[in-house]
Design a protein around this motif. Structure first.
Motif, PDB file in Angstrom:
ATOM      1  N   VAL A 198     -45.406 -22.637   0.047  1.00 55.76           N
ATOM      2  CA  VAL A 198     -45.749 -23.946  -0.510  1.00 55.76           C
ATOM      3  C   VAL A 198     -45.432 -23.991  -2.007  1.00 55.76           C
ATOM      4  N   ARG A 199     -45.748 -22.908  -2.706  1.00 54.93           N
ATOM      5  CA  ARG A 199     -45.432 -22.852  -4.136  1.00 54.93           C
ATOM      6  C   ARG A 199     -43.932 -23.025  -4.372  1.00 54.93           C
ATOM      7  N   ALA A 200     -43.123 -22.324  -3.617  1.00 49.99           N
ATOM      8  CA  ALA A 200     -41.671 -22.413  -3.791  1.00 49.99           C
ATOM      9  C   ALA A 200     -41.167 -23.832  -3.523  1.00 49.99           C
ATOM     10  N   MET A 201     -41.715 -24.469  -2.500  1.00 49.44           N
ATOM     11  CA  MET A 201     -41.290 -25.828  -2.179  1.00 49.44           C
ATOM     12  C   MET A 201     -41.712 -26.825  -3.253  1.00 49.44           C
ATOM     13  N   HIS A 202     -42.913 -26.656  -3.810  1.00 51.93           N
ATOM     14  CA  HIS A 202     -43.349 -27.548  -4.882  1.00 51.93           C
ATOM     15  C   HIS A 202     -42.496 -27.344  -6.138  1.00 51.93           C
ATOM     16  N   GLU A 203     -42.130 -26.108  -6.427  1.00 56.93           N
ATOM     17  CA  GLU A 203     -41.272 -25.863  -7.584  1.00 56.93           C
ATOM     18  C   GLU A 203     -39.926 -26.561  -7.400  1.00 56.93           C
ATOM     19  N   LEU A 204     -39.384 -26.481  -6.197  1.00 61.68           N
ATOM     20  CA  LEU A 204     -38.110 -27.145  -5.921  1.00 61.68           C
ATOM     21  C   LEU A 204     -38.262 -28.657  -6.021  1.00 61.68           C
ATOM     22  N   ALA A 205     -39.354 -29.184  -5.472  1.00 56.46           N
ATOM     23  CA  ALA A 205     -39.589 -30.624  -5.527  1.00 56.46           C
ATOM     24  C   ALA A 205     -39.676 -31.096  -6.975  1.00 56.46           C
ATOM     25  N   VAL A 206     -40.397 -30.352  -7.791  1.00 56.00           N
ATOM     26  CA  VAL A 206     -40.552 -30.728  -9.196  1.00 56.00           C
ATOM     27  C   VAL A 206     -39.199 -30.694  -9.914  1.00 56.00           C
ATOM     28  N   ARG A 207     -38.426 -29.658  -9.663  1.00 57.89           N
ATOM     29  CA  ARG A 207     -37.123 -29.539 -10.338  1.00 57.89           C
ATOM     30  C   ARG A 207     -36.221 -30.731  -9.993  1.00 57.89           C
ATOM     31  N   GLU A 208     -36.282 -31.181  -8.745  1.00 62.68           N
ATOM     32  CA  GLU A 208     -35.432 -32.293  -8.336  1.00 62.68           C
ATOM     33  C   GLU A 208     -36.019 -33.642  -8.736  1.00 62.68           C
ATOM     34  N   ALA A 209     -37.356 -33.710  -8.856  1.00 67.35           N
ATOM     35  CA  ALA A 209     -38.009 -35.001  -9.092  1.00 67.35           C
ATOM     36  C   ALA A 209     -38.091 -35.391 -10.558  1.00 67.35           C
ATOM     37  N   VAL A 210     -38.374 -34.436 -11.430  1.00 67.73           N
ATOM     38  CA  VAL A 210     -38.704 -34.760 -12.826  1.00 67.73           C
ATOM     39  C   VAL A 210     -37.639 -35.605 -13.535  1.00 67.73           C
ATOM     40  N   PRO A 211     -36.352 -35.333 -13.350  1.00 64.73           N
ATOM     41  CA  PRO A 211     -35.366 -36.178 -14.048  1.00 64.73           C
ATOM     42  C   PRO A 211     -35.465 -37.655 -13.660  1.00 64.73           C
ATOM     43  N   ALA A 212     -36.010 -37.943 -12.474  1.00 64.80           N
ATOM     44  CA  ALA A 212     -36.064 -39.323 -11.991  1.00 64.80           C
ATOM     45  C   ALA A 212     -37.472 -39.919 -12.026  1.00 64.80           C
ATOM     46  N   VAL A 213     -38.434 -39.202 -12.573  1.00 69.19           N
ATOM     47  CA  VAL A 213     -39.822 -39.683 -12.615  1.00 69.19           C
ATOM     48  C   VAL A 213     -39.903 -40.985 -13.411  1.00 69.19           C
ATOM     49  N   THR A 214     -40.692 -41.934 -12.885  1.00 76.16           N
ATOM     50  CA  THR A 214     -40.871 -43.227 -13.539  1.00 76.16           C
ATOM     51  C   THR A 214     -42.243 -43.303 -14.208  1.00 76.16           C
ATOM     52  N   SER A 215     -42.442 -44.327 -15.001  1.00 77.13           N
ATOM     53  CA  SER A 215     -43.746 -44.520 -15.641  1.00 77.13           C
ATOM     54  C   SER A 215     -44.825 -44.788 -14.598  1.00 77.13           C
ATOM     55  N   ASP A 216     -44.458 -45.448 -13.496  1.00 73.64           N
ATOM     56  CA  ASP A 216     -45.426 -45.680 -12.421  1.00 73.64           C
ATOM     57  C   ASP A 216     -45.829 -44.358 -11.768  1.00 73.64           C
TER      58      ASP A 216
END
Length: 219
Positions: free
Chosen positions: A88-106
């Protein structure tokens, strides 16, 4: 295809959610023998969707069956939970790496609101609300990353981790998590990918460290 029956699939999904929640919450205790007919009666469903749900829960490691014998809720084993937590930790790290550049204010606003609920639940000693809020916070980034395989893996292995977390929830760990969540949210707000990944790793490593300090006797 439009006329294919869907009721059984939907009922299976309902049974899966309800039974998983009962196992994670402890309403179905570790080691408890479960019978599909009895569970079906309690849920107001037929046996077929309950059997399908139990098969899925066996795949998730929450129940185990012995042919010609019984099906029971899997006893708590720190070692097995530790293995799930690493995934689960590895998957969350991957999710964060892919998500953060596209994170919105919402997204950031939803994460902050979830952490406020988490902090309030920790202060009140409400374990169920705390874990729910924690899931909501991290789910923002999992959804934003848009990787279905990552989301499916997290969904599969998180319940095993949450089951032990709920049984051994520590307020001190919860308060530390509030601070780490704030750091994660700040990194996301500024699109600092490496900082967000490192904080995510720290969040899950703290949980793993707690598991390392407990014995590995199943119960």
């Amino acid at each position: 295809m439009s006329l294919a029956p869907i009721g059984r699939v939907l009922l299976r999904d309902v049974a899966l959610v309800r039974l998983r929640e009962a196992i994670v919450s402890g309403d179905l205790a570790p080691g408890a023998v479960v019978k599909d007919a009895e569970l079906a009666a309690r849920l107001g469903l037929s046996v077929a969707p309950v059997r399908a749900a139990l098969a899925r829960l066996a795949d998730e490691g929450l129940v185990e069956s012995k042919p010609q014998s019984h099906t029971r809720v899997t006893p708590l084993s720190v070692g097995q939970v530790r293995d799930a937590a690493v995934v689960v930790r590895a998957m969350h790290e991957l999710a964060v790496r892919e998500a953060v550049p596209a994170v919105t204010s919402d997204d950031v606003a939803r994460m902050r609101a979830a952490n406020e609920r988490f902090a309030a639940a920790v202060a009140a000693g409400d374990v169920d609300a705390a874990l729910a809020a924690d899931d909501e916070l991290h789910a923002v980034l999992v959804a934003r990353c848009g990787n279905a395989a990552v989301a499916a893996t997290i969904d599969r292995f998180t319940p095993a981790v949450r089951r032990l977390e709920r049984a051994r929830f520590a307020a001190a760990h919860g308060r530390e998590s509030v601070v780490l969540h704030d750091r994660l949210i700040a990194a996301c707000a500024h699109h600092h990918v490496d900082a967000a990944v490192e904080t995510t790793r720290e969040i899950w490593t703290a949980l793993l460290s707690e598991l390392e300090e407990t014995d590995d006797e199943p119960r």
